[in-house]
Design a protein around this motif. Structure first.
Motif, PDB file in Angstrom:
ATOM      1  N   THR A   1      11.307   8.327  -2.250  1.00 42.81           N
ATOM      2  CA  THR A   1      11.934   7.161  -1.633  1.00 42.81           C
ATOM      3  C   THR A   1      10.813   6.342  -1.012  1.00 42.81           C
ATOM      4  O   THR A   1      10.072   6.843  -0.170  1.00 42.81           O
ATOM      5  N   VAL A   2      10.697   5.091  -1.463  1.00 46.10           N
ATOM      6  CA  VAL A   2       9.580   4.243  -1.069  1.00 46.10           C
ATOM      7  C   VAL A   2      10.092   2.860  -0.675  1.00 46.10           C
ATOM      8  O   VAL A   2      10.931   2.289  -1.381  1.00 46.10           O
ATOM      9  N   PRO A   3       9.592   2.297   0.444  1.00 42.02           N
ATOM     10  CA  PRO A   3       9.961   0.916   0.762  1.00 42.02           C
ATOM     11  C   PRO A   3       9.203  -0.043  -0.154  1.00 42.02           C
ATOM     12  O   PRO A   3       7.975   0.025  -0.270  1.00 42.02           O
ATOM     13  N   VAL A   4       9.945  -0.913  -0.835  1.00 39.70           N
ATOM     14  CA  VAL A   4       9.346  -1.865  -1.770  1.00 39.70           C
ATOM     15  C   VAL A   4       9.589  -3.282  -1.244  1.00 39.70           C
ATOM     16  O   VAL A   4      10.711  -3.626  -0.865  1.00 39.70           O
ATOM     17  N   ARG A   5       8.535  -4.081  -1.251  1.00 37.51           N
ATOM     18  CA  ARG A   5       8.597  -5.446  -0.730  1.00 37.51           C
ATOM     19  C   ARG A   5       9.394  -6.344  -1.673  1.00 37.51           C
ATOM     20  O   ARG A   5       9.334  -6.202  -2.898  1.00 37.51           O
ATOM     21  N   ILE A   6      10.139  -7.280  -1.093  1.00 38.82           N
ATOM     22  CA  ILE A   6      10.887  -8.266  -1.863  1.00 38.82           C
ATOM     23  C   ILE A   6      10.073  -9.555  -1.911  1.00 38.82           C
ATOM     24  O   ILE A   6       9.668 -10.081  -0.869  1.00 38.82           O
ATOM     25  N   LYS A   7       9.818 -10.038  -3.114  1.00 38.77           N
ATOM     26  CA  LYS A   7       9.068 -11.283  -3.318  1.00 38.77           C
ATOM     27  C   LYS A   7      10.057 -12.358  -3.760  1.00 38.77           C
ATOM     28  O   LYS A   7      10.726 -12.225  -4.784  1.00 38.77           O
ATOM     29  N   VAL A   8      10.159 -13.428  -2.968  1.00 38.07           N
ATOM     30  CA  VAL A   8      11.087 -14.518  -3.270  1.00 38.07           C
ATOM     31  C   VAL A   8      10.425 -15.484  -4.242  1.00 38.07           C
ATOM     32  O   VAL A   8       9.296 -15.921  -4.023  1.00 38.07           O
TER      33      VAL A   8
ATOM     34  N   LEU B   1      -4.715   7.659   7.566  1.00 38.90           N
ATOM     35  CA  LEU B   1      -3.790   7.370   6.480  1.00 38.90           C
ATOM     36  C   LEU B   1      -3.306   8.713   5.946  1.00 38.90           C
ATOM     37  O   LEU B   1      -4.098   9.517   5.461  1.00 38.90           O
ATOM     38  N   THR B   2      -2.007   8.975   6.065  1.00 36.61           N
ATOM     39  CA  THR B   2      -1.430  10.226   5.597  1.00 36.61           C
ATOM     40  C   THR B   2      -1.045  10.066   4.129  1.00 36.61           C
ATOM     41  O   THR B   2      -0.328   9.128   3.765  1.00 36.61           O
ATOM     42  N   LEU B   3      -1.537  10.983   3.303  1.00 42.78           N
ATOM     43  CA  LEU B   3      -1.271  10.944   1.866  1.00 42.78           C
ATOM     44  C   LEU B   3      -0.400  12.128   1.473  1.00 42.78           C
ATOM     45  O   LEU B   3      -0.489  13.204   2.053  1.00 42.78           O
ATOM     46  N   MET B   4       0.432  11.924   0.449  1.00 46.03           N
ATOM     47  CA  MET B   4       1.302  12.982  -0.058  1.00 46.03           C
ATOM     48  C   MET B   4       0.989  13.198  -1.539  1.00 46.03           C
ATOM     49  O   MET B   4       0.888  12.222  -2.303  1.00 46.03           O
ATOM     50  N   TYR B   5       0.812  14.441  -1.926  1.00 45.71           N
ATOM     51  CA  TYR B   5       0.622  14.754  -3.343  1.00 45.71           C
ATOM     52  C   TYR B   5       1.869  14.311  -4.094  1.00 45.71           C
ATOM     53  O   TYR B   5       2.998  14.632  -3.708  1.00 45.71           O
ATOM     54  N   CYS B   6       1.685  13.561  -5.164  1.00 44.00           N
ATOM     55  CA  CYS B   6       2.837  12.960  -5.826  1.00 44.00           C
ATOM     56  C   CYS B   6       2.642  12.882  -7.333  1.00 44.00           C
ATOM     57  O   CYS B   6       2.146  11.881  -7.859  1.00 44.00           O
TER      58      CYS B   6
ATOM     59  N   LEU C   1       0.829  -1.200   0.000  1.00 39.99           N
ATOM     60  CA  LEU C   1       0.000   0.000   0.000  1.00 39.99           C
ATOM     61  C   LEU C   1       0.868   1.257   0.000  1.00 39.99           C
ATOM     62  O   LEU C   1       0.580   2.223  -0.690  1.00 39.99           O
ATOM     63  N   LEU C   2       1.959   1.240   0.747  1.00 38.41           N
ATOM     64  CA  LEU C   2       2.814   2.420   0.881  1.00 38.41           C
ATOM     65  C   LEU C   2       3.756   2.619  -0.300  1.00 38.41           C
ATOM     66  O   LEU C   2       4.562   3.545  -0.303  1.00 38.41           O
TER      67      LEU C   2
ATOM     68  N   VAL D   1      -1.722  10.602  -5.452  1.00 44.69           N
ATOM     69  CA  VAL D   1      -1.229  10.636  -4.074  1.00 44.69           C
ATOM     70  C   VAL D   1      -0.489   9.345  -3.752  1.00 44.69           C
ATOM     71  O   VAL D   1      -0.762   8.290  -4.324  1.00 44.69           O
ATOM     72  N   LEU D   2       0.444   9.464  -2.828  1.00 44.75           N
ATOM     73  CA  LEU D   2       1.221   8.325  -2.350  1.00 44.75           C
ATOM     74  C   LEU D   2       0.988   8.208  -0.848  1.00 44.75           C
ATOM     75  O   LEU D   2       1.233   9.163  -0.117  1.00 44.75           O
ATOM     76  N   PRO D   3       0.484   7.065  -0.377  1.00 45.68           N
ATOM     77  CA  PRO D   3       0.335   6.882   1.075  1.00 45.68           C
ATOM     78  C   PRO D   3       1.707   6.891   1.738  1.00 45.68           C
ATOM     79  O   PRO D   3       2.639   6.265   1.256  1.00 45.68           O
TER      80      PRO D   3
END
Length: 155
Positions: A68-75, A56-61, A18-19, A39-41
């Motif tokens: 800079t966004v945390p991205v999940r790693i899928k094995v 939920l805090t949103l940022m205009y994007c 989501l983020l 928007v980016l959560p």
């Protein structure tokens, strides 16, 4: 956004997914055309007891903004790994990687192929397949993401 919508998004994408996605926020004003904003959560606030979504805090994007966004790693490919077939197990050291780049190019998740790992081998940050516009935020490329461990790796 309503709480029901946020809960549906959380079930679909999980918190880390989501983020790391851009959503369209539709704002309706009195006697005016609705406005649509990308928007980016950024921050998800939950009740510590009930785990209910509080905010939920949103940022205009805009799509060209660098974020800079945390991205999940899928094995992927764990069942094909020679080390896993011999009884080893995958130790995932990092579950998310902070990616930097244009908001429109940030992936929802990064695939990590471990199908060739044997006992004692590891994959470093440099082993991730990143889109061309994306880089890893402040991390050394030799920082390990995962390692195949097990009894035979100590021999």
């Amino acid at each position: 956004m309503e709480t029901k919508q946020v809960n549906t998004l959380l079930r679909t994408h999980e918190k880390s997914g989501l983020l790391s996605q851009i959503f369209s926020l539709h704002l309706e004003r009195d006697h005016a055309e609705p406005s649509i904003f990308p928007v980016l959560p950024r921050i998800l606030h939950r009740d510590p007891v009930t785990d209910a979504v509080e905010n939920l805090t949103l940022m205009y994007c805009p799509p060209d903004r660098r974020v800079t966004v945390p991205v999940r790693i899928k094995v992927v490919g764990e069942e094909l790994s020679p080390g896993v077939k011999k009884g080893g197990y995958l130790n995932l050291i990092q579950r998310r990687v902070n990616c930097v780049g244009p908001a429109s190019a940030i992936p929802k998740e990064l695939e990590l192929d471990v199908s060739s790992l044997d006992f004692g081998q590891r994959i470093n940050m440099s082993g991730l397949n990143l889109p061309a516009e994306i880089s890893i935020a402040g991390a050394a490329t030799e920082h390990p993401i995962c390692k195949l461990a097990g009894k035979a790796s100590r021999d």
